[in-house]
Design a protein around this motif. Structure first.
Motif, PDB file in Angstrom:
ATOM      1  N   ASP A 140       0.728  -1.210   0.046  1.00 25.99           N
ATOM      2  CA  ASP A 140       0.042   0.113   0.053  1.00 25.99           C
ATOM      3  C   ASP A 140       0.889   1.276  -0.044  1.00 25.99           C
ATOM      4  O   ASP A 140       0.790   2.363  -0.768  1.00 25.99           O
ATOM      5  CB  ASP A 140      -0.692   0.007   1.126  1.00 25.99           C
ATOM      6  CG  ASP A 140      -2.006  -0.963   1.029  1.00 25.99           C
ATOM      7  OD1 ASP A 140      -2.259  -1.560  -0.134  1.00 25.99           O
ATOM      8  OD2 ASP A 140      -2.636  -1.199   2.138  1.00 25.99           O
ATOM      9  N   THR A 142       3.936   1.583  -1.188  1.00 28.34           N
ATOM     10  CA  THR A 142       4.514   1.547  -2.498  1.00 28.34           C
ATOM     11  C   THR A 142       3.579   2.223  -3.645  1.00 28.34           C
ATOM     12  O   THR A 142       3.937   2.894  -4.446  1.00 28.34           O
ATOM     13  CB  THR A 142       5.021   0.367  -2.988  1.00 28.34           C
ATOM     14  OG1 THR A 142       6.014  -0.335  -1.897  1.00 28.34           O
ATOM     15  CG2 THR A 142       5.874   0.267  -4.169  1.00 28.34           C
ATOM     16  N   ARG A 143       2.402   1.940  -3.302  1.00 22.72           N
ATOM     17  CA  ARG A 143       1.431   2.457  -4.216  1.00 22.72           C
ATOM     18  C   ARG A 143       0.809   3.784  -3.832  1.00 22.72           C
ATOM     19  O   ARG A 143      -0.076   4.281  -4.570  1.00 22.72           O
ATOM     20  CB  ARG A 143       0.059   1.465  -4.280  1.00 22.72           C
ATOM     21  CG  ARG A 143       0.324   0.102  -4.801  1.00 22.72           C
ATOM     22  CD  ARG A 143      -0.930  -0.797  -4.784  1.00 22.72           C
ATOM     23  NE  ARG A 143      -0.927  -1.909  -5.537  1.00 22.72           N
ATOM     24  CZ  ARG A 143      -1.666  -3.003  -5.149  1.00 22.72           C
ATOM     25  NH1 ARG A 143      -2.600  -3.086  -4.390  1.00 22.72           N
ATOM     26  NH2 ARG A 143      -1.538  -4.067  -5.987  1.00 22.72           N
ATOM     27  N   ARG A 144       1.080   4.232  -2.759  1.00 23.82           N
ATOM     28  CA  ARG A 144       0.974   5.595  -2.025  1.00 23.82           C
ATOM     29  C   ARG A 144      -0.824   5.612  -1.763  1.00 23.82           C
ATOM     30  O   ARG A 144      -1.455   6.384  -1.932  1.00 23.82           O
ATOM     31  CB  ARG A 144       1.091   6.697  -2.910  1.00 23.82           C
ATOM     32  CG  ARG A 144       2.605   6.915  -3.086  1.00 23.82           C
ATOM     33  CD  ARG A 144       2.889   8.283  -3.911  1.00 23.82           C
ATOM     34  NE  ARG A 144       2.423   9.543  -2.947  1.00 23.82           N
ATOM     35  CZ  ARG A 144       2.612   9.944  -2.005  1.00 23.82           C
ATOM     36  NH1 ARG A 144       3.931   9.781  -1.432  1.00 23.82           N
ATOM     37  NH2 ARG A 144       1.863  11.185  -1.376  1.00 23.82           N
ATOM     38  N   GLN A 145      -1.081   4.071  -1.400  1.00 21.80           N
ATOM     39  CA  GLN A 145      -2.706   4.047  -1.095  1.00 21.80           C
ATOM     40  C   GLN A 145      -2.636   3.724   0.433  1.00 21.80           C
ATOM     41  O   GLN A 145      -3.553   2.792   1.114  1.00 21.80           O
ATOM     42  CB  GLN A 145      -2.911   3.124  -2.084  1.00 21.80           C
ATOM     43  CG  GLN A 145      -3.163   3.355  -3.397  1.00 21.80           C
ATOM     44  CD  GLN A 145      -3.624   2.241  -4.195  1.00 21.80           C
ATOM     45  OE1 GLN A 145      -3.959   0.943  -3.604  1.00 21.80           O
ATOM     46  NE2 GLN A 145      -3.740   2.194  -5.552  1.00 21.80           N
ATOM     47  N   HIS A 201       5.884  -8.161  -5.482  1.00 18.93           N
ATOM     48  CA  HIS A 201       4.656  -7.250  -5.408  1.00 18.93           C
ATOM     49  C   HIS A 201       5.040  -5.909  -5.731  1.00 18.93           C
ATOM     50  O   HIS A 201       4.337  -4.988  -6.119  1.00 18.93           O
ATOM     51  CB  HIS A 201       3.760  -7.270  -4.422  1.00 18.93           C
ATOM     52  CG  HIS A 201       2.777  -8.666  -4.239  1.00 18.93           C
ATOM     53  ND1 HIS A 201       1.910  -8.829  -5.051  1.00 18.93           N
ATOM     54  CD2 HIS A 201       3.020  -9.692  -3.377  1.00 18.93           C
ATOM     55  CE1 HIS A 201       1.423 -10.039  -4.678  1.00 18.93           C
ATOM     56  NE2 HIS A 201       1.839 -10.425  -3.912  1.00 18.93           N
ATOM     57  N   CYS A 202       6.543  -5.631  -5.094  1.00 19.93           N
ATOM     58  CA  CYS A 202       6.699  -3.995  -5.205  1.00 19.93           C
ATOM     59  C   CYS A 202       8.156  -3.722  -5.962  1.00 19.93           C
ATOM     60  O   CYS A 202       7.985  -2.482  -6.097  1.00 19.93           O
ATOM     61  CB  CYS A 202       7.230  -3.931  -3.440  1.00 19.93           C
ATOM     62  SG  CYS A 202       5.684  -3.902  -2.660  1.00 19.93           S
ATOM     63  N   LEU A 205       7.178  -1.636  -9.105  1.00 23.01           N
ATOM     64  CA  LEU A 205       6.489  -0.429  -8.562  1.00 23.01           C
ATOM     65  C   LEU A 205       7.455   0.466  -7.936  1.00 23.01           C
ATOM     66  O   LEU A 205       7.572   1.829  -8.159  1.00 23.01           O
ATOM     67  CB  LEU A 205       5.556  -0.735  -7.576  1.00 23.01           C
ATOM     68  CG  LEU A 205       4.045  -1.410  -7.956  1.00 23.01           C
ATOM     69  CD1 LEU A 205       3.278  -1.751  -6.733  1.00 23.01           C
ATOM     70  CD2 LEU A 205       3.289  -0.539  -8.978  1.00 23.01           C
TER      71      LEU A 205
END
Length: 531
Positions: A140, A142-145, A201-202, A205
């Protein structure tokens, strides 16, 4: 616990951990396929290297010693360098450490530090919920979420991207399993699970964000263990079609055998190397553990009396800086355990003074940056390194040609100033009990007596007690340390704590501090007690 049927699992992979909300975003078929591939290709090698550790440890217990290996002398004599620093890892003057819970993730990234060590190891308890929840928080972020709101209504959110720390993930050491994931009927190394899930996953990104998949590697004891990590990296990069060298790793030199193989470790990882770190607390634990039966020559005084000014610790730090800089790598300093208090000005003043002294020593010795465990210490550490660095981004040009460290210097434990005291023994008992109670409850980083305690510092406490008992150490009171004396002190400290919830922690503490057989890591029997 039986396998959860809600996941799409590759052949041979079984997940027995409970599947909570969003866990399927981490435990995808493709991510678990990478876990399985790494286990099948490298699991046996990992097991063999752990057996090699045990054989070397037995040799030291039986009277052997350590030295710079003749068989790798050619590596030490050759002209080579590690890769140039990767994006986000050029300036590392202050690094914030901490576990990957949601609030800490946001606070660490926002802290003003150059790097956040996202800790899945010593500052973390390997509860299933911590491990997979931590991976979700990293994804989250890494996605800025990512955001967080306390029960009192306080909200946390990320600052702009250019103000955030670079994420460097510390997976578990090679010795720890992940019992909730098996491949072909065998538990997978926690190190491979932590690495593979974050990387899968990251990695891309992070590259898109101008950074990369970066790691801190703990607890290694030889360059052969570093070679294994290097091959894991190469395989994982191939799976995601990423160039060799995309991954970067900083190795914690936190075992005494590794101190004799710093150059070889850098060499094995040179395409993927981001330098070395002086993991001082586990280093002290390693020295006690490896030489625990060897008499007065290796008996340390009270834990809190051993500083980086001790001759053997100064030799270790200087050699690390020299080794890194002569090979073009970063040298990162260790953790000062003192933490500030926002409620007690006197404690705050003492903590800031101690940390400033520690960071000034490291910056003056040529380190490129250092660790802090609290956001309030980030400005202090940055200020100290700013004063030394000036306009430079690091000190890799400080080759420390003045340093000459021998094997005898690294093993000169006997000249450490300080005493073995009853107060020090009581402190070790209290810290051990309080830390293990917290660890078993799910928290691996704890403020005890205004010091940040993690698994490494707890290891020093319990292993030192074991060593003092088995070497019949005499205290400042004239008492000889015995099992009976320690049991008396345990009762005294439990009475001060005044809480009946210490039963499990007390049983575990006695197992790892008082049993005749020495537990290699306290986290292994502790993990056995976890669901």
């Amino acid at each position: 616990m039986t396998q959860d049927s809600s996941l799409d699992l590759p052949d041979g992979v079984v997940v027995t951990g409970e599947i909570h909300d969003r866990y399927d975003e981490i435990l995808t078929a493709d991510a678990l396929a990478l876990v399985a591939k790494l286990h099948r290709e490298y699991g046996d090698r990992r097991d063999a290297l752990l057996l090699a550790r045990a054989a070397r440890a037995k040799d030291l217990i039986d009277g052997g010693t350590l030295d710079f290996a003749a068989e790798t002398a050619a590596v030490r004599a050759a002209d080579w360098s590690v890769a140039e620093p990767a994006p986000g890892l050029v300036d590392r003057r202050v690094e914030m450490t901490g576990p990957t819970d949601r609030k800490m993730t946001i606070n660490a990234l926002n802290s003003g530090a150059k790097v956040w060590l996202a800790d899945l190891e010593d500052a973390n308890t390997p509860l299933w919920e911590n491990m997979i929840g931590g991976q979700l928080n990293l994804l989250d972020a890494t996605r800025r979420q990512i955001d967080f709101r306390t029960d009192e209504g306080k909200s946390y959110a990320l600052k702009p991207a250019d103000e955030l720390a670079t994420v460097v993930v510390r997976p578990r050491g090679w010795h720890l399993p992940e019992k909730h994931i098996t491949v072909d009927g065998e538990p997978v190394a926690g190190a491979l699970v932590d690495f593979a899930l974050y990387f899968f996953h990251c990695a891309k990104l992070q590259i898109e964000a101008g950074r990369g998949p970066y790691f801190y590697l703990p607890k290694m004891e030889s360059h052969l263990e570093a070679r294994l990590w290097n091959e894991v990296f190469t395989t994982a990069q191939d799976v995601l079609s990423l160039p060799v060298g995309t991954i970067r790793a900083t190795v914690l030199i936190e075992t005494i055998p590794a101190a004799f193989e710093m150059e070889e470790i850098l060499y094995e990882l040179r395409q993927h190397s981001a330098g070395l770190n002086a993991g001082r607390w586990d280093y002290l634990f390693s020295i006690i553990k490896k030489f625990r039966t060897r008499g007065e020559a290796f008996v340390l005084p009270d834990r809190n009396a051993v500083t980086m000014a001790a001759p053997f610790m100064r030799a270790y730090a200087n050699l690390l800086v020299q080794t890194c800089h002569q090979r073009g790598a970063h040298a990162i300093g260790g953790m000062a355990a003192f933490i500030p208090s926002r409620r007690d000005p006197e404690i705050n003043t003492t903590a800031f003074a101690k940390v400033r002294e520690d960071k000034q020593r490291e910056a003056g010795n040529g380190f490129d940056g250092s660790w802090v465990a609290h956001p309030d210490l980030v400005p202090l550490c940055r200020e100290v390194f700013d004063d030394v660095l000036g306009e430079k981004l690091n000190q890799r040009d400080n080759l420390r040609t003045d340093v000459s460290v021998s094997a005898a210097d690294l093993l000169d434990v006997a000249s450490t100033p300080g005493k073995c005291t009853r107060d020090g023994l009581a402190n070790a008992v209290s810290v051990g009990l309080q830390y293990l109670a917290s660890w078993l409850a799910g928290s691996g980083a704890v403020n005890i007596f205004n010091l940040m305690e993690d698994a490494a510092t707890a290891e020093i406490s319990r292993s030192q007690i074991w060593q003092w008992i088995h070497n019949e150490v005499k205290l400042d009171t004239g008492e000889t340390v015995t099992t009976s004396l320690v049991e008396t002190i345990i009762d005294e400290e439990l009475a001060k704590l005044g809480d009946a919830s210490y039963a499990d922690a007390t049983a575990l503490f006695k197992e790892v501090a008082l049993a005749d057989d020495f537990a290699e890591f306290l986290t292994l029997p502790a993990y056995d007690r976890m669901p």
